[in-house]
Design a protein around this motif. Structure first.
Motif, PDB file in Angstrom:
ATOM      1  N   GLU A 144      18.393   5.008 -14.491  1.00 39.37           N
ATOM      2  CA  GLU A 144      17.155   4.518 -13.892  1.00 39.37           C
ATOM      3  C   GLU A 144      16.458   3.443 -14.721  1.00 39.37           C
ATOM      4  N   VAL A 145      16.479   3.586 -16.047  1.00 40.74           N
ATOM      5  CA  VAL A 145      15.833   2.580 -16.914  1.00 40.74           C
ATOM      6  C   VAL A 145      16.801   2.206 -18.038  1.00 40.74           C
ATOM      7  N   PRO A 146      17.923   1.582 -17.702  1.00 41.27           N
ATOM      8  CA  PRO A 146      18.966   1.350 -18.712  1.00 41.27           C
ATOM      9  C   PRO A 146      18.519   0.487 -19.875  1.00 41.27           C
ATOM     10  N   LEU A 147      17.687  -0.524 -19.629  1.00 46.37           N
ATOM     11  CA  LEU A 147      17.282  -1.414 -20.719  1.00 46.37           C
ATOM     12  C   LEU A 147      16.484  -0.673 -21.787  1.00 46.37           C
ATOM     13  N   MET A 148      15.743   0.361 -21.388  1.00 51.70           N
ATOM     14  CA  MET A 148      14.968   1.137 -22.343  1.00 51.70           C
ATOM     15  C   MET A 148      15.779   2.309 -22.902  1.00 51.70           C
ATOM     16  N   ALA A 149      16.610   2.902 -22.079  1.00 52.84           N
ATOM     17  CA  ALA A 149      17.298   4.130 -22.487  1.00 52.84           C
ATOM     18  C   ALA A 149      18.526   3.869 -23.351  1.00 52.84           C
ATOM     19  N   VAL A 150      19.259   2.803 -23.093  1.00 53.83           N
ATOM     20  CA  VAL A 150      20.501   2.562 -23.841  1.00 53.83           C
ATOM     21  C   VAL A 150      20.247   2.466 -25.347  1.00 53.83           C
ATOM     22  N   PRO A 151      19.249   1.665 -25.827  1.00 56.26           N
ATOM     23  CA  PRO A 151      19.017   1.632 -27.283  1.00 56.26           C
ATOM     24  C   PRO A 151      18.631   2.994 -27.850  1.00 56.26           C
ATOM     25  N   VAL A 152      17.877   3.776 -27.084  1.00 59.82           N
ATOM     26  CA  VAL A 152      17.459   5.103 -27.557  1.00 59.82           C
ATOM     27  C   VAL A 152      18.667   6.014 -27.735  1.00 59.82           C
ATOM     28  N   VAL A 153      19.514   6.062 -26.716  1.00 65.12           N
ATOM     29  CA  VAL A 153      20.679   6.941 -26.764  1.00 65.12           C
ATOM     30  C   VAL A 153      21.666   6.497 -27.843  1.00 65.12           C
ATOM     31  N   LEU A 154      21.884   5.200 -27.969  1.00 67.91           N
ATOM     32  CA  LEU A 154      22.802   4.702 -28.995  1.00 67.91           C
ATOM     33  C   LEU A 154      22.292   5.025 -30.404  1.00 67.91           C
ATOM     34  N   THR A 155      20.985   4.847 -30.611  1.00 70.81           N
ATOM     35  CA  THR A 155      20.398   5.170 -31.918  1.00 70.81           C
ATOM     36  C   THR A 155      20.606   6.641 -32.249  1.00 70.81           C
ATOM     37  N   TRP A 156      20.322   7.490 -31.262  1.00 75.75           N
ATOM     38  CA  TRP A 156      20.511   8.929 -31.473  1.00 75.75           C
ATOM     39  C   TRP A 156      21.973   9.259 -31.764  1.00 75.75           C
ATOM     40  N   ALA A 157      22.894   8.668 -31.008  1.00 76.14           N
ATOM     41  CA  ALA A 157      24.313   8.984 -31.168  1.00 76.14           C
ATOM     42  C   ALA A 157      24.820   8.570 -32.548  1.00 76.14           C
ATOM     43  N   LEU A 158      24.448   7.383 -32.996  1.00 81.14           N
ATOM     44  CA  LEU A 158      24.923   6.895 -34.288  1.00 81.14           C
ATOM     45  C   LEU A 158      24.348   7.719 -35.443  1.00 81.14           C
ATOM     46  N   LEU A 159      23.042   7.985 -35.392  1.00 76.43           N
ATOM     47  CA  LEU A 159      22.438   8.732 -36.492  1.00 76.43           C
ATOM     48  C   LEU A 159      22.811  10.205 -36.465  1.00 76.43           C
ATOM     49  N   LEU A 308       0.886   7.894 -25.439  1.00 74.40           N
ATOM     50  CA  LEU A 308       2.197   7.259 -25.499  1.00 74.40           C
ATOM     51  C   LEU A 308       3.116   7.822 -24.427  1.00 74.40           C
ATOM     52  N   VAL A 309       3.107   9.140 -24.287  1.00 78.41           N
ATOM     53  CA  VAL A 309       3.955   9.773 -23.282  1.00 78.41           C
ATOM     54  C   VAL A 309       3.549   9.348 -21.873  1.00 78.41           C
ATOM     55  N   LEU A 310       2.241   9.306 -21.618  1.00 78.62           N
ATOM     56  CA  LEU A 310       1.765   8.955 -20.285  1.00 78.62           C
ATOM     57  C   LEU A 310       2.016   7.494 -19.951  1.00 78.62           C
ATOM     58  N   ALA A 311       2.116   6.631 -20.979  1.00 78.80           N
ATOM     59  CA  ALA A 311       2.315   5.207 -20.747  1.00 78.80           C
ATOM     60  C   ALA A 311       3.767   4.839 -20.492  1.00 78.80           C
ATOM     61  N   SER A 312       4.671   5.775 -20.664  1.00 81.16           N
ATOM     62  CA  SER A 312       6.098   5.478 -20.539  1.00 81.16           C
ATOM     63  C   SER A 312       6.642   6.033 -19.233  1.00 81.16           C
ATOM     64  N   PRO A 313       7.779   5.521 -18.774  1.00 80.30           N
ATOM     65  CA  PRO A 313       8.423   6.114 -17.597  1.00 80.30           C
ATOM     66  C   PRO A 313       8.738   7.577 -17.864  1.00 80.30           C
ATOM     67  N   PRO A 314       8.373   8.490 -16.979  1.00 77.14           N
ATOM     68  CA  PRO A 314       8.613   9.913 -17.228  1.00 77.14           C
ATOM     69  C   PRO A 314      10.061  10.228 -17.564  1.00 77.14           C
ATOM     70  N   VAL A 315      10.997   9.545 -16.908  1.00 82.35           N
ATOM     71  CA  VAL A 315      12.405   9.864 -17.143  1.00 82.35           C
ATOM     72  C   VAL A 315      12.826   9.487 -18.561  1.00 82.35           C
ATOM     73  N   LEU A 316      12.179   8.486 -19.155  1.00 78.36           N
ATOM     74  CA  LEU A 316      12.529   8.106 -20.522  1.00 78.36           C
ATOM     75  C   LEU A 316      12.098   9.184 -21.507  1.00 78.36           C
TER      76      LEU A 316
END
Length: 401
Positions: A144-159, A308-316
């Motif tokens: 749903e929000v790939p531009l925002m989610a991909v960096p988050v998931v990649l960061t988590w996976a690498l670390l 911060l939570v309310l300002a972001s897409p809920p799915v993110l």
């Protein structure tokens, strides 16, 4: 100098990792059961203060690194339960009852034995069903929000491969940057002052059955018991009754301000109890006391965290929370299916809990546990000698070749 500051730094890391890795789950859970933004921020602050004060008290009293945290599986349970009859006030009433049940468990030994008598596969399957909704959120966020989610998931996976303790905090930082770049207008009016919003508890049977009992169960089975195991692994064996009374009363005190439950830390406990905190086991209590003080300080920023939570897409935000819970889901599934003789009952518990159904105003976690218990009773009287029923599908398939 290094040996003096070592436990202090370990305590700071313990609190930062614990807060950053799961505060989004807490806010999502409180919002799911009807809290408005101010009530959710107040609940987060109350949990930080309750956990911090309890950790400081236990650390100074026992001279052991007894880390205290909020119930992360409990917050996930709130997400899956949703609003109950009576709204957030009824949920607060259930929080109070849950805290009192934890304290009573410390005072009344038979109650602890009764809880321990609940088959572990069923308790684990219920927890897995509760966690599933959030754990699939990262996949939905990628779609749903790939531009925002991909960096988050990649960061988590690498670390998670190279610096596991920092995987979730780093993923959260990346999420904050993504929200800021996307234009987080909701942060403009964010309250920097602490938010305290009392809620008068209401008492509702559906809330007791849907929230109080399952919250008590997952907090005991998924936090307090593993937390004691972590401490024992590092050579510490504090008396559990005193810890349960302390965390139970802390939970009950935080409930009118919106906090759901505090308990022994399970995941971050090793950061304060392990040798990295201090070579001398007798000095590691400083780490847990420092972590408690840091949690109180972090709670003062609960209003900003909520904004911060309310300002972001809920799915993110749900995706970030899901990443933090993947390990817990894996452990729960493994425990649930480990015993072949109880596997079918565990799967039924998991399926009903994960369905999210609400019947007679009572949430799915209760019905899942009830359905699994029924399956156990139903199959207990299996005719002697009927060994084929106990054979695993893979074994039957091999025999048919």
């Amino acid at each position: 100098m290094g040996r003096t500051t070592q436990p202090v730094l370990a305590g700071l890391v313990t609190a930062l990792v614990g807060f950053a890795s799961s505060f989004a789950i807490v806010l999502a859970g409180l919002r799911a059961v009807g809290a408005d933004p101010r009530q959710a921020a107040s609940g987060l602050l109350a949990l930080c203060v309750a956990a911090g004060v309890t950790a400081i008290w236990l650390g100074l009293w026992r001279r052991m690194p007894i880390s205290i945290a909020w119930s992360t599986p409990g917050a996930a349970l709130l997400v899956s339960t949703g609003t109950v009859e009576g709204g957030f006030a009824a949920a607060v009433g259930a929080f109070v009852v849950c805290g009192l049940l934890i304290a009573i468990t410390g005072l009344f030994a038979p109650l602890g034995r009764w809880i321990a008598a609940i088959p572990q596969p069923l308790a684990a399957a219920m927890l897995a069903g509760v966690l599933l909704e959030l754990c699939v959120a990262p996949a939905r966020a990628l779609a749903e929000v790939p531009l925002m989610a991909v960096p988050v998931v990649l960061t988590w996976a690498l670390l998670s491969r190279f610096a596991k303790a920092w995987a979730m905090p780093a993923a959260l930082v990346v999420a904050v940057v993504a929200i800021a770049l996307d234009g987080a207008d909701g942060l403009d009016g964010a309250a920097l002052a602490p938010v305290v919003e009392p809620t008068v508890p209401q008492w509702s049977l559906p809330a007791m059955v849907s929230i109080a009992f399952p919250l008590y169960l997952v907090t005991m089975a998924s936090q307090n018991v593993p937390g004691m195991a972590v401490l024992a692994g590092y050579g510490y064996r504090p008396a559990l009754p005193g810890i349960l009374v302390g965390t139970g009363l802390g939970s009950a005190a935080a409930a009118p301000l919106g906090g759901h439950a505090v308990n022994l830390a399970a995941i971050t406990a090793a950061l304060a109890a392990g040798p990295d905190a201090h070579p001398d086991p007798g000095r590691r209590w400083i780490a847990s006391v420092t972590a408690g003080a840091t949690m109180i300080a972090l709670g003062l920023g609960a209003g900003l965290a909520t904004a911060l939570v309310l300002a972001s897409p809920p799915v993110l935000i749900e995706g970030v929370a899901g990443l933090a819970l993947l390990g817990a889901l894996g452990s729960a599934v493994t425990t649930a299916i480990a015993d072949p003789t109880r596997r079918e009952a565990a799967v039924v518990t998991f399926a009903v809990t994960a369905s999210g159904v609400t019947i007679a105003g009572i949430g799915a976690a209760f019905w899942g546990l009830l359905a699994g218990a029924f399956m156990l009773l139903l199959h207990r009287r299996r005719p002697a000698g009927d060994e084929s029923a106990d054979r695993e599908p893979a074994e039957v398939a091999v025999g048919a070749r």
